[in-house]
Design a protein around this motif. Structure first.
Motif, PDB file in Angstrom:
ATOM      1  N   ASP A   1      -0.867  -1.171  -9.782  1.00  0.00           N
ATOM      2  CA  ASP A   1      -1.276  -0.999 -11.175  1.00  0.00           C
ATOM      3  C   ASP A   1      -2.785  -1.206 -11.258  1.00  0.00           C
ATOM      4  O   ASP A   1      -3.437  -1.466 -10.260  1.00  0.00           O
ATOM      5  CB  ASP A   1      -0.528  -2.008 -12.059  1.00  0.00           C
ATOM      6  CG  ASP A   1      -0.456  -1.525 -13.502  1.00  0.00           C
ATOM      7  OD1 ASP A   1      -1.079  -0.499 -13.821  1.00  0.00           O
ATOM      8  OD2 ASP A   1       0.209  -2.188 -14.308  1.00  0.00           O
ATOM      9  N   GLY A   2      -3.315  -1.117 -12.452  1.00  0.00           N
ATOM     10  CA  GLY A   2      -4.737  -1.366 -12.632  1.00  0.00           C
ATOM     11  C   GLY A   2      -5.566  -0.100 -12.514  1.00  0.00           C
ATOM     12  O   GLY A   2      -5.033   1.013 -12.512  1.00  0.00           O
ATOM     13  N   PRO A   3      -6.884  -0.270 -12.411  1.00  0.00           N
ATOM     14  CA  PRO A   3      -7.794   0.884 -12.468  1.00  0.00           C
ATOM     15  C   PRO A   3      -7.522   1.956 -11.412  1.00  0.00           C
ATOM     16  O   PRO A   3      -7.746   3.138 -11.675  1.00  0.00           O
ATOM     17  CB  PRO A   3      -9.174   0.251 -12.234  1.00  0.00           C
ATOM     18  CG  PRO A   3      -9.019  -1.175 -12.608  1.00  0.00           C
ATOM     19  CD  PRO A   3      -7.603  -1.540 -12.317  1.00  0.00           C
ATOM     20  N   VAL A   4      -7.041   1.562 -10.235  1.00  0.00           N
ATOM     21  CA  VAL A   4      -6.853   2.566  -9.176  1.00  0.00           C
ATOM     22  C   VAL A   4      -5.849   3.639  -9.614  1.00  0.00           C
ATOM     23  O   VAL A   4      -6.054   4.830  -9.372  1.00  0.00           O
ATOM     24  CB  VAL A   4      -6.394   1.885  -7.861  1.00  0.00           C
ATOM     25  CG1 VAL A   4      -5.974   2.921  -6.836  1.00  0.00           C
ATOM     26  CG2 VAL A   4      -7.514   1.019  -7.306  1.00  0.00           C
ATOM     27  N   VAL A   5      -4.797   3.216 -10.295  1.00  0.00           N
ATOM     28  CA  VAL A   5      -3.786   4.187 -10.729  1.00  0.00           C
ATOM     29  C   VAL A   5      -4.372   5.124 -11.789  1.00  0.00           C
ATOM     30  O   VAL A   5      -4.158   6.335 -11.752  1.00  0.00           O
ATOM     31  CB  VAL A   5      -2.528   3.466 -11.261  1.00  0.00           C
ATOM     32  CG1 VAL A   5      -1.479   4.472 -11.683  1.00  0.00           C
ATOM     33  CG2 VAL A   5      -1.959   2.544 -10.197  1.00  0.00           C
TER      34      VAL A   5
ATOM     35  N   THR B   1      -5.569  -2.946  -1.904  1.00  0.00           N
ATOM     36  CA  THR B   1      -6.867  -3.083  -1.237  1.00  0.00           C
ATOM     37  C   THR B   1      -7.304  -1.736  -0.671  1.00  0.00           C
ATOM     38  O   THR B   1      -6.487  -0.815  -0.497  1.00  0.00           O
ATOM     39  CB  THR B   1      -6.786  -4.086  -0.077  1.00  0.00           C
ATOM     40  OG1 THR B   1      -5.942  -3.513   0.931  1.00  0.00           O
ATOM     41  CG2 THR B   1      -6.229  -5.426  -0.515  1.00  0.00           C
ATOM     42  N   VAL B   2      -8.592  -1.652  -0.341  1.00  0.00           N
ATOM     43  CA  VAL B   2      -9.113  -0.415   0.254  1.00  0.00           C
ATOM     44  C   VAL B   2      -8.417  -0.132   1.588  1.00  0.00           C
ATOM     45  O   VAL B   2      -8.028   1.009   1.865  1.00  0.00           O
ATOM     46  CB  VAL B   2     -10.644  -0.526   0.448  1.00  0.00           C
ATOM     47  CG1 VAL B   2     -11.167   0.649   1.267  1.00  0.00           C
ATOM     48  CG2 VAL B   2     -11.349  -0.584  -0.903  1.00  0.00           C
ATOM     49  N   ASP B   3      -8.224  -1.169   2.392  1.00  0.00           N
ATOM     50  CA  ASP B   3      -7.582  -0.964   3.700  1.00  0.00           C
ATOM     51  C   ASP B   3      -6.143  -0.475   3.541  1.00  0.00           C
ATOM     52  O   ASP B   3      -5.694   0.409   4.268  1.00  0.00           O
ATOM     53  CB  ASP B   3      -7.595  -2.262   4.507  1.00  0.00           C
ATOM     54  CG  ASP B   3      -8.976  -2.585   5.057  1.00  0.00           C
ATOM     55  OD1 ASP B   3      -9.844  -1.687   5.018  1.00  0.00           O
ATOM     56  OD2 ASP B   3      -9.189  -3.711   5.509  1.00  0.00           O
ATOM     57  N   ASP B   4      -5.431  -1.059   2.596  1.00  0.00           N
ATOM     58  CA  ASP B   4      -4.048  -0.626   2.380  1.00  0.00           C
ATOM     59  C   ASP B   4      -4.000   0.791   1.802  1.00  0.00           C
ATOM     60  O   ASP B   4      -3.106   1.576   2.126  1.00  0.00           O
ATOM     61  CB  ASP B   4      -3.329  -1.597   1.442  1.00  0.00           C
ATOM     62  CG  ASP B   4      -2.960  -2.898   2.155  1.00  0.00           C
ATOM     63  OD1 ASP B   4      -3.132  -2.970   3.383  1.00  0.00           O
ATOM     64  OD2 ASP B   4      -2.502  -3.830   1.480  1.00  0.00           O
ATOM     65  N   ALA B   5      -4.960   1.102   0.939  1.00  0.00           N
ATOM     66  CA  ALA B   5      -5.014   2.451   0.375  1.00  0.00           C
ATOM     67  C   ALA B   5      -5.256   3.480   1.485  1.00  0.00           C
ATOM     68  O   ALA B   5      -4.617   4.537   1.531  1.00  0.00           O
ATOM     69  CB  ALA B   5      -6.124   2.536  -0.675  1.00  0.00           C
ATOM     70  N   ALA B   6      -6.169   3.141   2.399  1.00  0.00           N
ATOM     71  CA  ALA B   6      -6.471   4.050   3.510  1.00  0.00           C
ATOM     72  C   ALA B   6      -5.245   4.250   4.395  1.00  0.00           C
ATOM     73  O   ALA B   6      -4.922   5.376   4.812  1.00  0.00           O
ATOM     74  CB  ALA B   6      -7.636   3.492   4.324  1.00  0.00           C
ATOM     75  N   GLU B   7      -4.545   3.168   4.665  1.00  0.00           N
ATOM     76  CA  GLU B   7      -3.369   3.248   5.531  1.00  0.00           C
ATOM     77  C   GLU B   7      -2.254   4.068   4.865  1.00  0.00           C
ATOM     78  O   GLU B   7      -1.618   4.923   5.495  1.00  0.00           O
ATOM     79  CB  GLU B   7      -2.878   1.834   5.845  1.00  0.00           C
ATOM     80  CG  GLU B   7      -1.802   1.824   6.913  1.00  0.00           C
ATOM     81  CD  GLU B   7      -1.301   0.410   7.202  1.00  0.00           C
ATOM     82  OE1 GLU B   7      -1.980  -0.559   6.847  1.00  0.00           O
ATOM     83  OE2 GLU B   7      -0.216   0.311   7.784  1.00  0.00           O
TER      84      GLU B   7
ATOM     85  N   VAL C   1     -13.272   3.241  -4.409  1.00  0.00           N
ATOM     86  CA  VAL C   1     -13.106   3.480  -2.966  1.00  0.00           C
ATOM     87  C   VAL C   1     -11.610   3.593  -2.633  1.00  0.00           C
ATOM     88  O   VAL C   1     -11.174   4.535  -1.957  1.00  0.00           O
ATOM     89  CB  VAL C   1     -13.778   2.377  -2.131  1.00  0.00           C
ATOM     90  CG1 VAL C   1     -13.740   2.749  -0.651  1.00  0.00           C
ATOM     91  CG2 VAL C   1     -15.207   2.123  -2.599  1.00  0.00           C
ATOM     92  N   ALA C   2     -10.829   2.635  -3.137  1.00  0.00           N
ATOM     93  CA  ALA C   2      -9.370   2.719  -2.929  1.00  0.00           C
ATOM     94  C   ALA C   2      -8.831   4.009  -3.543  1.00  0.00           C
ATOM     95  O   ALA C   2      -7.991   4.700  -2.947  1.00  0.00           O
ATOM     96  CB  ALA C   2      -8.689   1.501  -3.538  1.00  0.00           C
ATOM     97  N   ALA C   3      -9.322   4.338  -4.735  1.00  0.00           N
ATOM     98  CA  ALA C   3      -8.842   5.560  -5.405  1.00  0.00           C
ATOM     99  C   ALA C   3      -9.268   6.819  -4.651  1.00  0.00           C
ATOM    100  O   ALA C   3      -8.533   7.815  -4.652  1.00  0.00           O
ATOM    101  CB  ALA C   3      -9.356   5.603  -6.845  1.00  0.00           C
TER     102      ALA C   3
ATOM    103  N   ARG D   1       4.903  -3.110   1.242  1.00  0.00           N
ATOM    104  CA  ARG D   1       3.834  -3.936   1.799  1.00  0.00           C
ATOM    105  C   ARG D   1       2.453  -3.413   1.428  1.00  0.00           C
ATOM    106  O   ARG D   1       1.471  -4.125   1.521  1.00  0.00           O
ATOM    107  CB  ARG D   1       3.965  -4.035   3.317  1.00  0.00           C
ATOM    108  CG  ARG D   1       3.600  -2.776   4.059  1.00  0.00           C
ATOM    109  CD  ARG D   1       4.115  -2.829   5.486  1.00  0.00           C
ATOM    110  NE  ARG D   1       3.982  -1.530   6.118  1.00  0.00           N
ATOM    111  CZ  ARG D   1       2.906  -1.151   6.784  1.00  0.00           C
ATOM    112  NH1 ARG D   1       1.894  -1.960   6.918  1.00  0.00           N
ATOM    113  NH2 ARG D   1       2.862   0.045   7.313  1.00  0.00           N
ATOM    114  N   TYR D   2       2.351  -2.165   0.972  1.00  0.00           N
ATOM    115  CA  TYR D   2       1.038  -1.662   0.597  1.00  0.00           C
ATOM    116  C   TYR D   2       0.525  -2.331  -0.678  1.00  0.00           C
ATOM    117  O   TYR D   2      -0.624  -2.233  -1.012  1.00  0.00           O
ATOM    118  CB  TYR D   2       1.082  -0.138   0.410  1.00  0.00           C
ATOM    119  CG  TYR D   2       1.219   0.558   1.730  1.00  0.00           C
ATOM    120  CD1 TYR D   2       0.169   0.542   2.640  1.00  0.00           C
ATOM    121  CD2 TYR D   2       2.400   1.188   2.080  1.00  0.00           C
ATOM    122  CE1 TYR D   2       0.293   1.152   3.869  1.00  0.00           C
ATOM    123  CE2 TYR D   2       2.532   1.805   3.304  1.00  0.00           C
ATOM    124  CZ  TYR D   2       1.482   1.784   4.196  1.00  0.00           C
ATOM    125  OH  TYR D   2       1.609   2.381   5.405  1.00  0.00           O
ATOM    126  N   CYS D   3       1.399  -2.964  -1.394  1.00  0.00           N
ATOM    127  CA  CYS D   3       0.970  -3.676  -2.585  1.00  0.00           C
ATOM    128  C   CYS D   3       1.258  -5.158  -2.374  1.00  0.00           C
ATOM    129  O   CYS D   3       2.341  -5.633  -2.638  1.00  0.00           O
ATOM    130  CB  CYS D   3       1.713  -3.149  -3.797  1.00  0.00           C
ATOM    131  SG  CYS D   3       1.067  -3.825  -5.301  1.00  0.00           S
TER     132      CYS D   3
END
Ligand SMILES: [Fe+2]
Length: 197
Positions: A96-100, A18-24, A62-64, A7-9
């Motif tokens: 995937d994408g820039p955060v990774v 998302t930033v919220d999911d990354a934080a969680e 921010v997510a990263a 569910r985080y993705c």
């Protein structure tokens, strides 16, 4: 992978977290086993939110920032090199994408990967994100101490060397990466200082 991790993705097409999911997700993996690391991460994320706003960047740094140290989570340690272990975990979740790429290469991780003999693996598995995003994340990480306090980048490098001791791979990495870390942090600082208001 357990469903509760999937569910985080939420976005199945762009696989953006998302930033919220990354934080969680980061809180779930770090808060209990590594409270000091979690304090650092929360401050890095807070600073990243400010820097991204000031420099009109996307939410990716921010997510990263929330996720950059997730590879320290005891259950994720595989190679012992946290940028690679963390990025692999995110990919397993479908992110995937820039955060990774930001997590995989954060704060000159490619130099530490070479010190650890993992440069080939890192390069073959992950691509770096856009330099402006990576530099913003480095600035936030390198101006945030282990307890979340603000530190000058040069003091942060001294702190890291002291924490790991003279013979550690992290210390060897810091000695090799110091010029690039300081130059990058300086560039971001100048950009921030040039912002109106
Ligand atoms: Fe960090």
């Amino acid at each position: 992978m357990p469903w509760e991790d999937r569910r985080y993705c939420r976005c199945t097409v762009e696989t953006v977290i998302t930033v919220d999911d990354a934080a969680e997700l980061a809180g779930k993996m770090l808060a209990e086993p590594l409270p000091r690391r979690w304090r650092h991460v929360r401050s890095v994320a807070r600073r990243a939110r400010w820097v991204a706003k000031e420099l009109a960047l996307s939410d990716d740094p921010v997510a990263a920032a929330w996720l950059h140290d997730i590879g320290y989570a005891p259950e994720l340690v595989e190679t012992g090199f946290h940028p690679l272990d963390g990025a692999r975990y995110l990919r397993r979740l479908g992110v995937d994408g820039p955060v990774v790429g930001l997590v995989a290469y954060h704060s000159c991780a490619q130099i530490e990967a070479d010190v650890r003999g993992l440069g080939g693996e890192l390069a073959s598995e992950f691509s770096p994100a856009d330099a402006s995003l990576a530099e913003a994340l480095l600035y936030c990480d390198m101006t945030t101490g282990p307890d979340g306090d603000f530190m000058r980048p040069a003091d942060r490098l001294v702190e890291i060397r002291g924490r790991y001791g003279p013979d550690h791979e992290v210390t060897r990495f810091v000695e090799r990466a110091a010029p690039e870390i300081l130059a990058t942090a300086g560039r971001v600082e100048e950009l921030l200082a040039a912002q109106p208001g």
